[in-house]
Design an enzyme around this catalytic site. Sequence first.
Site, PDB file in Angstrom:
ATOM      1  N   HIS A 155     -20.190  -8.174   0.907  1.00 18.40           N
ATOM      2  CA  HIS A 155     -19.398  -7.183   0.171  1.00 18.40           C
ATOM      3  C   HIS A 155     -19.095  -7.705  -1.234  1.00 18.40           C
ATOM      4  O   HIS A 155     -18.312  -8.637  -1.398  1.00 18.40           O
ATOM      5  CB  HIS A 155     -18.097  -6.982   0.961  1.00 18.40           C
ATOM      6  CG  HIS A 155     -17.204  -5.922   0.408  1.00 18.40           C
ATOM      7  ND1 HIS A 155     -17.564  -4.598   0.363  1.00 18.40           N
ATOM      8  CD2 HIS A 155     -15.958  -5.995  -0.104  1.00 18.40           C
ATOM      9  CE1 HIS A 155     -16.573  -3.904  -0.155  1.00 18.40           C
ATOM     10  NE2 HIS A 155     -15.584  -4.721  -0.451  1.00 18.40           N
ATOM     11  N   SER A 192     -15.827  -0.971  -3.907  1.00 19.70           N
ATOM     12  CA  SER A 192     -14.877  -1.040  -2.806  1.00 19.70           C
ATOM     13  C   SER A 192     -13.717  -0.046  -2.977  1.00 19.70           C
ATOM     14  O   SER A 192     -13.966   1.129  -3.192  1.00 19.70           O
ATOM     15  CB  SER A 192     -14.395  -2.486  -2.678  1.00 19.70           C
ATOM     16  OG  SER A 192     -14.051  -2.744  -1.354  1.00 19.70           O
TER      17      SER A 192
HETATM   18  C1  GCU Z   1     -10.410  -3.998   2.289  1.00 23.03           C
HETATM   19  C2  GCU Z   1     -10.321  -2.571   2.736  1.00 23.03           C
HETATM   20  C3  GCU Z   1     -11.481  -1.738   2.217  1.00 23.03           C
HETATM   21  C4  GCU Z   1     -11.636  -1.902   0.737  1.00 23.03           C
HETATM   22  C5  GCU Z   1     -11.721  -3.383   0.397  1.00 23.03           C
HETATM   23  C6  GCU Z   1     -11.757  -3.698  -1.093  1.00 23.03           C
HETATM   24  O1  GCU Z   1     -11.484  -4.632   2.915  1.00 23.03           O
HETATM   25  O2  GCU Z   1     -10.263  -2.574   4.131  1.00 23.03           O
HETATM   26  O3  GCU Z   1     -11.297  -0.358   2.523  1.00 23.03           O
HETATM   27  O4  GCU Z   1     -12.749  -1.184   0.272  1.00 23.03           O
HETATM   28  O5  GCU Z   1     -10.580  -4.046   0.900  1.00 23.03           O
HETATM   29  O6  GCU Z   1     -11.303  -2.916  -1.896  1.00 23.03           O
HETATM   30  O7  GCU Z   1     -12.240  -4.785  -1.426  1.00 23.03           O
END
Ligand code: GCU
Length: 417
Positions: free
Chosen positions: A398, A256
């Site tokens: 995710h 992420s």
């Molecule tokens: C949020 C953000 C993302 C990121 C994520 C994370 O969802 O919008 O861009 O990748 O956090 O780091 O878990």
Amino acid sequence: MKGLRIILTSIALAMLFPLGTSAQKTANYDESLIKPYSLPDPLRMESGRKVRSVRQWEKKRRPELIRLFSEEVFGYVPGKPEGVHFRELTAGEAFDGKALRKEIAVYFDAEETDSLVLLLYLPKEAKGPVPAFLGINFFGNYTTTLDPEVTFPSEAQIAADGNGYGEKPRGFQARRWPYEYILSRGYAVATFYCGDVDPDYDDGFTNGVHGTIYKAKMRTGSSWGTISTWAWGLMRAMDYLESDSSIGKVAVIGHSRLGKTALWAGALDERFSMVISNESGCTGAALSRRAIGETVGVIQSKFPHWFCRNYLKYSDKENTLPVDQHELLALVAPRPLYVASADGDKWSDPKGEYLSLLGAAPVYELYGLEALKDPDQPRVSFPVSAGRSAYHLRHGRHDIVLYDWIQYLNFADQFLK
Ligand code: GCU
């Protein structure tokens, strides 16, 4: 002072995102609404000249792309400070004697004003240098494992962080760090807490190394944001790993926001022998010009501190970006690159992550390497690879789970051992 800065940042953001712009809109997930776009050619110089040789790529185009990403997206990353040095804080056995555990302070200056603490596990039976994975963690080393010997943050560290450090229970994200499995495959693993380098909130760049080590510097539009700062931290951790004779080749990995960081660190620092992006999404692996799921405008409405200020110009204007994210991936060439998505993680635009990898192919091919070319995104649970690029779409949300690690280890076996 801090209060004033927050108010000024809010006013600046309100001006950049008036009501009705993408900051307020709900995300678009409809492919049919993607506006036509054309991607910049990674092998065409700003001057319009086509890159025809590896030499031109390495001497001209690669530095040009690094400059563009530094200037317009992430902010410039400073080099290694002179006084970087290391000290082993603890050492012992872990996981029923199967591993060695070390905690190492990586000091950023001779005076030991500031440091990160690297948690390193090594397979105990290893003969000679072992390959390693290096990745940053979200909430502290002690949250990556139930190993009771991993040091809990001190009162001073908790106070300096100011962002909830120490609140999560021990082992909170242990599932994301299957240490025993990784060790059993013959790899070492190293991690540090992102907040050791820069706590993850917008404080006008006064905390973290911005405040402790680089305090005298004026901020400009291209001054480093938090992702650049974390990437700098990965390079300092690499300074240590390359000094440790028990460590061989190093893969940099991140999930992420920390996947965006792994890509940027991997692009900048060729000491990383392999780069892995796990669901890095917007301004990570995903193409910005698709503007689907999280967009350049949306990400900066919530996390402006991750990037340099110049990046704000491109909110809702992705087509005017001088680069797109396939060129960030191309900067990893000719080293092995793995991009992974999850089907339930539409926010990260899985298809855009795959297409981005295809967009990096011409640079791998310039090196005479095979690359992924199939325009159809691979099906869920069917990992694919060609030459030194690999991709999978995992089923689920995710996250980074054992399934992901197994694919990374299988890929790494071909290159790091
Ligand atoms: C949020 C953000 C993302 C990121 C994520 C994370 O969802 O919008 O861009 O990748 O956090 O780091 O878990």
